[in-house]
Design a protein around this motif. Structure first.
Motif, mmCIF file in Angstrom:
data_model
loop_
_atom_site.group_PDB
_atom_site.id
_atom_site.type_symbol
_atom_site.label_atom_id
_atom_site.label_comp_id
_atom_site.label_asym_id
_atom_site.label_seq_id
_atom_site.Cartn_x
_atom_site.Cartn_y
_atom_site.Cartn_z
ATOM 1 N N UNK A 143 24.188 35.762 32.650
ATOM 2 C CA UNK A 143 24.943 34.610 32.582
ATOM 3 C C UNK A 143 26.413 34.756 32.221
ATOM 4 N N UNK A 144 26.710 35.500 31.536
ATOM 5 C CA UNK A 144 28.120 35.543 31.161
ATOM 6 C C UNK A 144 28.913 35.954 32.389
ATOM 7 N N UNK A 145 28.209 36.945 33.089
ATOM 8 C CA UNK A 145 28.674 37.481 34.286
ATOM 9 C C UNK A 145 28.853 36.395 35.391
ATOM 10 N N UNK A 146 27.884 35.769 35.565
ATOM 11 C CA UNK A 146 27.905 34.514 36.337
ATOM 12 C C UNK A 146 28.928 33.726 36.307
ATOM 13 N N UNK A 147 29.317 33.453 34.931
ATOM 14 C CA UNK A 147 30.364 32.302 34.452
ATOM 15 C C UNK A 147 31.694 32.845 35.064
ATOM 16 N N UNK A 148 31.943 34.121 35.140
ATOM 17 C CA UNK A 148 33.031 34.563 35.444
ATOM 18 C C UNK A 148 33.422 34.754 36.884
ATOM 19 N N UNK A 149 32.666 34.202 37.638
ATOM 20 C CA UNK A 149 32.581 33.889 39.084
ATOM 21 C C UNK A 149 32.943 32.502 39.512
ATOM 22 N N UNK A 150 33.057 31.713 38.510
ATOM 23 C CA UNK A 150 33.520 30.296 38.725
ATOM 24 C C UNK A 150 35.033 30.220 39.126
ATOM 25 N N UNK A 151 35.318 29.379 40.118
ATOM 26 C CA UNK A 151 36.613 29.580 40.722
ATOM 27 C C UNK A 151 37.432 29.147 39.510
ATOM 28 N N UNK A 152 38.677 29.829 39.528
ATOM 29 C CA UNK A 152 39.552 29.532 38.589
ATOM 30 C C UNK A 152 39.364 29.695 37.062
ATOM 31 N N UNK A 153 38.318 30.685 36.808
ATOM 32 C CA UNK A 153 37.918 30.893 35.650
ATOM 33 C C UNK A 153 37.676 32.362 35.272
ATOM 34 N N UNK A 207 22.135 52.234 34.184
ATOM 35 C CA UNK A 207 23.085 51.371 34.096
ATOM 36 C C UNK A 207 22.728 50.105 35.169
ATOM 37 N N UNK A 208 22.241 50.501 36.485
ATOM 38 C CA UNK A 208 22.191 49.652 37.311
ATOM 39 C C UNK A 208 21.277 48.338 37.122
ATOM 40 N N UNK A 209 20.453 48.412 35.911
ATOM 41 C CA UNK A 209 19.565 47.271 35.480
ATOM 42 C C UNK A 209 20.508 46.336 34.682
ATOM 43 N N UNK A 210 21.665 46.533 34.302
ATOM 44 C CA UNK A 210 22.537 45.823 33.612
ATOM 45 C C UNK A 210 23.615 45.187 34.692
ATOM 46 N N UNK A 211 24.316 44.193 34.307
ATOM 47 C CA UNK A 211 25.491 43.514 35.129
ATOM 48 C C UNK A 211 26.502 44.593 35.540
ATOM 49 N N UNK A 212 27.044 44.229 36.958
ATOM 50 C CA UNK A 212 27.936 45.253 37.294
ATOM 51 C C UNK A 212 29.450 45.140 36.633
#
Length: 371
Positions: A143-153, A207-212
């Motif tokens: 979820x935290x990794x996904x939040x980092x993909x928000x534009x401008x954030x 390691x592949x099971x965790x976020x990139x």
């Protein structure tokens, strides 16, 4: 007061949360010099807003709704909250039963979502989320990794990581020359402490099971007298702590010191318990939820008083903890007098902090009203 607490519903609490966010936006706009920077290892993190998430136990001395036995063999609640390290504000919290799980992904995401919503929009561009080992779940890191993909954030995380048997095997593979000295809180070399990165030594399939982009960093240090060590730690005499982060830049020692600064959240929790979090007054869970919200407001008002009022000649009150601030400032034996159609607050001249209190009132009176 009791009827007001009982009449609160989730919808009304949401409206109050929205009002808190509006006031916070106005307060942050008035801060002299801008938002304080979070201090790490003798330096600051510039314009990064640091959010620390942690849970605590609040003991209940009588039967209360949803109170339960805790893992520490006590009885009560286990609320989880988020604090802003830059300003000491209590942004969001959720009241949970005492037997609530430590690494419940849903609870972490819920309070972090509410906390990010409390941060003014112009300051959400660079966020750092810190947590202890309770946050090291696949769901939260995804979820935290996904939040980092928000534009401008930009959302970075620094989360504690459990040292399992496989990770211990990886630690054994670290060459001695790879270990580098750790840093202390002032930026100097931390005596008896070293850090190393394990990312390249971990099985790529694992390691592949965790976020990139996730990096695994471990710290070892000489244990203090009386420390309880695991069998693995007793073998070589070092005590190990690991954490994960998605930050790509920065020295390992600095990243480790940045993560260790998460311990400041313990002071925030202690201050919140001195301001109402230490006791829940009702047998009803709904009322106690509202009480938790009031505790957040109290923590915010205290933080705003320090940031906006305790400056200049009143700076001596800025470092006071809640108990000291309550004694020196809030509970001053003052007298309100009416004369010539004006109200005058008379503070005893013998009060040691009289001049500072006058300065605080002057600073607060100079704050412009919201547009």
């Amino acid at each position: 007061m009791w009827r007001t607490l009982k009449s609160m519903t989730p919808g009304r609490r949401n409206k109050i949360a929205a009002a808190r966010a509006r006031v916070r936006r106005h307060v942050w706009a008035q801060l002299p010099g801008g938002i304080p920077a979070s201090k790490v290892a003798g330096t600051d993190l510039a314009d990064v807003i640091v959010l620390d998430i942690d849970a605590t136990i609040v003991i209940a001395h009588s039967e209360k709704e949803n109170a339960a036995a805790t893992f520490k063999r006590s009885f009560g609640y286990r609320p989880i909250g988020v604090w802003c390290d830059n300003t000491s504000e209590f942004l969001a919290a959720k009241l949970r039963a005492g037997n609530a799980g430590s690494n419940t992904t849903v609870d972490h995401i819920e309070v972090l979502t509410e906390a990010i919503a409390q941060v003014p929009g112009t300051h959400r561009k660079k966020l750092l989320i810190r947590s202890d080992g309770a946050g090291s779940s696949h769901g939260l890191l995804d979820w935290l990794t996904e939040q980092g993909t928000v534009r401008g954030r930009s959302v970075e995380y620094s989360v504690g990581f459990a040292i399992t048997g496989k990770l211990r095997d990886v630690i054994d593979l670290v060459p001695k020359k790879i270990w580098t000295p750790a840093l202390d809180a002032d930026g100097g070399v931390r005596e008896g402490g070293d850090v190393a990165e394990l990312t390249g030594l971990i099985d790529p399939k694992v390691l592949a099971k965790w976020p990139a982009g996730m990096r695994v960093i471990v710290r070892r240090e000489c244990p203090h007298p009386g420390a309880q060590l695991s069998l693995f730690e007793e073998r070589d005499g070092w005590r190990y702590e690991a954490f994960v982060t998605n930050t790509t830049a920065g020295q390992l020692a600095f990243l480790e010191a940045r993560h260790r600064a998460h311990a400041r959240v313990e002071d925030r929790i202690r201050h919140a318990k001195d301001s109402g979090l230490g006791r829940f007054p009702s047998r009803e869970f709904n009322i106690n939820q509202t009480w938790l919200m009031i505790t957040q407001i109290a923590a915010d008002l205290t933080a705003w008083t320090r940031l906006l009022g305790c400056i200049g000649d009143a700076a001596t009150l800025a470092t006071c903890e809640p108990k000291a601030l309550r004694y020196r400032f809030l509970h001053v034996p003052a007298r309100l007098a009416h004369s010539a159609r004006r109200r005058r607050l008379k503070i005893p001249e013998s009060w040691p902090w009289a001049a500072a209190i006058v300065a605080v009132f002057g600073n607060i009176a100079a704050i412009p009203q919201p547009a």
